[in-house]
Write a protein that holds these residues in place. Structure first.
Motif, PDB file in Angstrom:
ATOM      1  N   LEU A  41       0.827  -1.210   0.000  1.00  0.00           N
ATOM      2  CA  LEU A  41       0.000   0.000   0.000  1.00  0.00           C
ATOM      3  C   LEU A  41       0.859   1.257   0.000  1.00  0.00           C
ATOM      4  O   LEU A  41       0.541   2.239  -0.683  1.00  0.00           O
ATOM      5  CB  LEU A  41      -0.928   0.000   1.216  1.00  0.00           C
ATOM      6  N   VAL A  42       1.949   1.246   0.760  1.00  0.00           N
ATOM      7  CA  VAL A  42       2.856   2.396   0.770  1.00  0.00           C
ATOM      8  C   VAL A  42       3.387   2.653  -0.638  1.00  0.00           C
ATOM      9  O   VAL A  42       3.439   3.798  -1.103  1.00  0.00           O
ATOM     10  CB  VAL A  42       4.025   2.169   1.752  1.00  0.00           C
ATOM     11  N   ALA A  43       3.752   1.584  -1.347  1.00  0.00           N
ATOM     12  CA  ALA A  43       4.266   1.729  -2.714  1.00  0.00           C
ATOM     13  C   ALA A  43       3.192   2.278  -3.647  1.00  0.00           C
ATOM     14  O   ALA A  43       3.464   3.159  -4.483  1.00  0.00           O
ATOM     15  CB  ALA A  43       4.780   0.375  -3.223  1.00  0.00           C
ATOM     16  N   LEU A  44       1.968   1.763  -3.516  1.00  0.00           N
ATOM     17  CA  LEU A  44       0.880   2.252  -4.371  1.00  0.00           C
ATOM     18  C   LEU A  44       0.565   3.716  -4.078  1.00  0.00           C
ATOM     19  O   LEU A  44       0.367   4.522  -5.005  1.00  0.00           O
ATOM     20  CB  LEU A  44      -0.368   1.388  -4.168  1.00  0.00           C
ATOM     21  N   PHE A  45       0.515   4.065  -2.789  1.00  0.00           N
ATOM     22  CA  PHE A  45       0.232   5.457  -2.422  1.00  0.00           C
ATOM     23  C   PHE A  45       1.347   6.388  -2.916  1.00  0.00           C
ATOM     24  O   PHE A  45       1.078   7.482  -3.424  1.00  0.00           O
ATOM     25  CB  PHE A  45       0.099   5.591  -0.899  1.00  0.00           C
ATOM     26  N   MET A  90      -9.474  -8.333   4.978  1.00  0.00           N
ATOM     27  CA  MET A  90     -10.593  -7.665   5.644  1.00  0.00           C
ATOM     28  C   MET A  90     -10.149  -6.335   6.245  1.00  0.00           C
ATOM     29  O   MET A  90     -10.890  -5.341   6.216  1.00  0.00           O
ATOM     30  CB  MET A  90     -11.172  -8.577   6.730  1.00  0.00           C
ATOM     31  N   THR A  91      -8.940  -6.313   6.783  1.00  0.00           N
ATOM     32  CA  THR A  91      -8.423  -5.076   7.362  1.00  0.00           C
ATOM     33  C   THR A  91      -8.290  -3.984   6.301  1.00  0.00           C
ATOM     34  O   THR A  91      -8.662  -2.826   6.527  1.00  0.00           O
ATOM     35  CB  THR A  91      -7.061  -5.327   8.036  1.00  0.00           C
ATOM     36  N   ILE A  92      -7.749  -4.337   5.135  1.00  0.00           N
ATOM     37  CA  ILE A  92      -7.629  -3.352   4.055  1.00  0.00           C
ATOM     38  C   ILE A  92      -9.007  -2.886   3.616  1.00  0.00           C
ATOM     39  O   ILE A  92      -9.227  -1.699   3.336  1.00  0.00           O
ATOM     40  CB  ILE A  92      -6.850  -3.946   2.866  1.00  0.00           C
ATOM     41  N   THR A  93      -9.969  -3.818   3.562  1.00  0.00           N
ATOM     42  CA  THR A  93     -11.334  -3.443   3.196  1.00  0.00           C
ATOM     43  C   THR A  93     -11.913  -2.463   4.207  1.00  0.00           C
ATOM     44  O   THR A  93     -12.596  -1.498   3.837  1.00  0.00           O
ATOM     45  CB  THR A  93     -12.227  -4.706   3.112  1.00  0.00           C
ATOM     46  N   MET A 146      -6.634   0.856  -2.761  1.00  0.00           N
ATOM     47  CA  MET A 146      -6.822  -0.223  -1.792  1.00  0.00           C
ATOM     48  C   MET A 146      -7.525  -1.411  -2.440  1.00  0.00           C
ATOM     49  O   MET A 146      -7.186  -2.576  -2.152  1.00  0.00           O
ATOM     50  CB  MET A 146      -7.629   0.291  -0.598  1.00  0.00           C
ATOM     51  N   ALA A 147      -8.509  -1.133  -3.305  1.00  0.00           N
ATOM     52  CA  ALA A 147      -9.175  -2.220  -4.022  1.00  0.00           C
ATOM     53  C   ALA A 147      -8.175  -2.954  -4.917  1.00  0.00           C
ATOM     54  O   ALA A 147      -8.212  -4.192  -5.029  1.00  0.00           O
ATOM     55  CB  ALA A 147     -10.334  -1.662  -4.850  1.00  0.00           C
ATOM     56  N   VAL A 148      -7.270  -2.199  -5.560  1.00  0.00           N
ATOM     57  CA  VAL A 148      -6.223  -2.815  -6.382  1.00  0.00           C
ATOM     58  C   VAL A 148      -5.322  -3.697  -5.510  1.00  0.00           C
ATOM     59  O   VAL A 148      -4.939  -4.804  -5.904  1.00  0.00           O
ATOM     60  CB  VAL A 148      -5.394  -1.723  -7.103  1.00  0.00           C
ATOM     61  N   ALA A 149      -4.986  -3.215  -4.316  1.00  0.00           N
ATOM     62  CA  ALA A 149      -4.136  -3.994  -3.408  1.00  0.00           C
ATOM     63  C   ALA A 149      -4.814  -5.307  -3.027  1.00  0.00           C
ATOM     64  O   ALA A 149      -4.162  -6.360  -2.949  1.00  0.00           O
ATOM     65  CB  ALA A 149      -3.817  -3.173  -2.163  1.00  0.00           C
ATOM     66  N   ILE A 150      -6.120  -5.270  -2.773  1.00  0.00           N
ATOM     67  CA  ILE A 150      -6.853  -6.495  -2.435  1.00  0.00           C
ATOM     68  C   ILE A 150      -6.805  -7.474  -3.607  1.00  0.00           C
ATOM     69  O   ILE A 150      -6.605  -8.682  -3.424  1.00  0.00           O
ATOM     70  CB  ILE A 150      -8.309  -6.151  -2.057  1.00  0.00           C
ATOM     71  N   CYS A 207      -5.172 -11.239  -3.697  1.00  0.00           N
ATOM     72  CA  CYS A 207      -5.903 -12.437  -4.118  1.00  0.00           C
ATOM     73  C   CYS A 207      -5.107 -13.223  -5.158  1.00  0.00           C
ATOM     74  O   CYS A 207      -5.114 -14.459  -5.156  1.00  0.00           O
ATOM     75  CB  CYS A 207      -7.268 -12.047  -4.692  1.00  0.00           C
ATOM     76  N   LEU A 208      -4.426 -12.504  -6.032  1.00  0.00           N
ATOM     77  CA  LEU A 208      -3.635 -13.148  -7.083  1.00  0.00           C
ATOM     78  C   LEU A 208      -2.306 -13.661  -6.545  1.00  0.00           C
ATOM     79  O   LEU A 208      -1.793 -14.693  -6.994  1.00  0.00           O
ATOM     80  CB  LEU A 208      -3.393 -12.168  -8.233  1.00  0.00           C
ATOM     81  N   VAL A 209      -1.731 -12.909  -5.584  1.00  0.00           N
ATOM     82  CA  VAL A 209      -0.426 -13.284  -5.018  1.00  0.00           C
ATOM     83  C   VAL A 209      -0.535 -13.290  -3.489  1.00  0.00           C
ATOM     84  O   VAL A 209      -0.049 -12.374  -2.810  1.00  0.00           O
ATOM     85  CB  VAL A 209       0.682 -12.309  -5.473  1.00  0.00           C
ATOM     86  N   PRO A 210      -1.185 -14.297  -2.906  1.00  0.00           N
ATOM     87  CA  PRO A 210      -1.358 -14.329  -1.447  1.00  0.00           C
ATOM     88  C   PRO A 210      -0.046 -14.388  -0.679  1.00  0.00           C
ATOM     89  O   PRO A 210       0.008 -14.052   0.508  1.00  0.00           O
ATOM     90  CB  PRO A 210      -2.194 -15.592  -1.211  1.00  0.00           C
TER      91      PRO A 210
END
Length: 450
Positions: free
Chosen positions: A186-190, A381-384, A424-428, A432-435
């Protein structure tokens, strides 16, 4: 009356009481007690205190007020401003470096304080004025801080994850470790969005300057000598060392979460006394008062939420709801999407604490039956729930930002946070793709812990 009818009545009563404006703890307690009177044996009322005590008699929950003490000590000192200044000095040459510095400062402060509102307040009080002074648009500045603050419930020590560990009966150590990888993601995405948005605003300011000769502050360049950069470190490094020491003590097996929280709280008080001179009773009193107030409020919510969940279980509401979800025979991923949409919907009205304790008895059994790792799901769930902190109508962080920057229109703050909700939706989706992003650390360092 059928279980389904009682369940709908229970949900309707809860929604009605909450919409009436009653505080969450009292709303949940009132509904639980009312249904105990109406549908449970009279003797059950005699055991309310015992049931609440037994549910809360968890050594894991003891760490919550201690982590709150640690966060209050750091949050009510100038540690946040010093951390922000150090990050800015070292990152000012990067395009959008000021925005990135705020994201990094939020992440580090969140890891030290474990509180989203405290992170927003501590970093935002210094970061938002500085960004606006340097030409960042108000919505952009507010969005960075609001989104960065949400990291407080993902990066350890996270009070939200402590509660999830209790509700899901999962290892707190594994949950804390599982939050680190997604937190870095998330830090990287932000930070990536901060660079993109900065370049857009910089280009627009440059065009405006070439057209009418008006120079925006965003076009100016800050300069720091190496001496100035290193001068920002002495006040920051002790807190970073504290964070590192706490993590080593926890994951190295040298201390339990509660012992680690107590150690962190005492060391935080010692650091602010030495570095900032916060040791007099009049200085320490607000920290202890804030800790007591927040801990009492949170523990009351936890206690009433656990009583609420107990009544749901006794009346077979949670079991029937879980069975109904399983009977729908949804594919595992469709089940996950449905549950996450439910969590997003609840985030419009409820804080993460209540969402976890109210929904765990219903959603966790079907997810476990579908083969999902509950530690991994706890991170997702926390990210959601982080989304709920920055989207209206509740959006706690939005109102924290409005409080520290009252001249920024609420609409600008909301529009400024929306790109981060999408991220955040992208991070979720990525998780899902890379657990393994979430599970690599706990599987490597604590492979046998359950």
């Amino acid at each position: 009356m059928s279980v389904a009818a009682i369940g709908f009545l229970y949900a309707g009563a809860t929604l009605s009481v909450m919409l009436a404006g009653i505080p969450i703890a009292f709303a949940l307690g009132f509904v639980a007690l009312a249904f105990m009177v109406a549908f449970m044996p009279g003797s059950s009322l005699d055991t309310v205190a015992q049931n609440v005590y037994e549910e809360m008699a968890s050594i894991t929950l003891l760490s919550i007020p201690l982590f709150i003490l640690k966060g209050a000590a750091i949050g009510r000192s100038k540690a946040g401003q010093d951390l922000y200044s150090a990050m800015h000095a070292w990152m000012h040459r990067i395009p959008g470096g000021l925005g990135i510095a705020n994201v990094f400062a939020c992440a580090l402060f969140a890891a030290m304080a474990g509180s989203s509102p405290a992170t927003c307040s501590a970093i935002g009080s210094a970061g938002i004025p500085e960004m606006r002074k340097r030409g960042y648009s108000p919505g952009f500045a507010a969005g960075i801080i609001a989104a960065g603050g949400t990291l407080g419930i993902l990066l350890p020590p996270s009070i939200t994850m402590i509660l999830y560990a209790v509700a899901a009966e999962q290892s707190l150590g594994r949950l804390f470790l599982a939050g680190i990888g997604p937190g870095i993601l998330l830090v990287a995405l932000f930070a990536g969005w901060a660079v993109y948005r900065f370049r857009s605003e910089f280009a627009a300011a440059k065009v405006a300057y070439e057209r009418n000769g008006t120079a925006s502050p965003i076009l100016a360049e800050d300069k720091y000598s190496m001496r100035e950069r290193f001068s920002t470190l002495p006040r920051v490094l002790p807190f970073v060392i504290l964070l590192t020491g706490v993590m080593v003590a926890l994951y190295g097996g040298y201390a339990t979460p509660s012992e680690t929280a107590g150690l962190g709280g005492l060391l935080a008080l010692a650091l602010i006394a030495v570095i900032y001179g916060v040791w007099r009773p009049k200085d320490v009193s607000p920290i202890l008062t804030a800790t007591l107030r927040e801990s009492t409020m949170l523990m009351l919510i936890i206690g009433m939420s656990l009583l609420y969940a107990y009544v749901m279980s006794y009346l077979h509401i949670s079991q029937a709801a879980a069975a109904a979800i399983v009977a729908m025979q949804l594919s595992p991923w469709l089940l996950l999407v449905t549950i996450l949409l439910l969590v997003i919907g609840l985030g419009f009205f409820l804080p993460p604490v209540s969402i976890i304790l109210m929904t765990a008895p219903i959603i966790l059994p079907p997810l476990k039956a579908a083969g999902f790792d509950l530690v991994w799901f706890g991170v997702v769930m926390t990210i959601t729930m982080e989304m709920g902190l920055i989207h209206p109508p509740v959006g706690l962080n939005i109102f924290v930002i409005k409080n520290i920057a009252p001249d920024i229109p609420l609409s600008d703050i909301i529009w400024g946070t929306l790109p981060f909700v999408i991220l955040m939706a992208v991070a979720i989706l990525i998780l899902c793709l890379v657990p393994g992003i979430a599970m690599w650390l706990p599987n490597t360092l604590l492979p046998t812990t359950r």
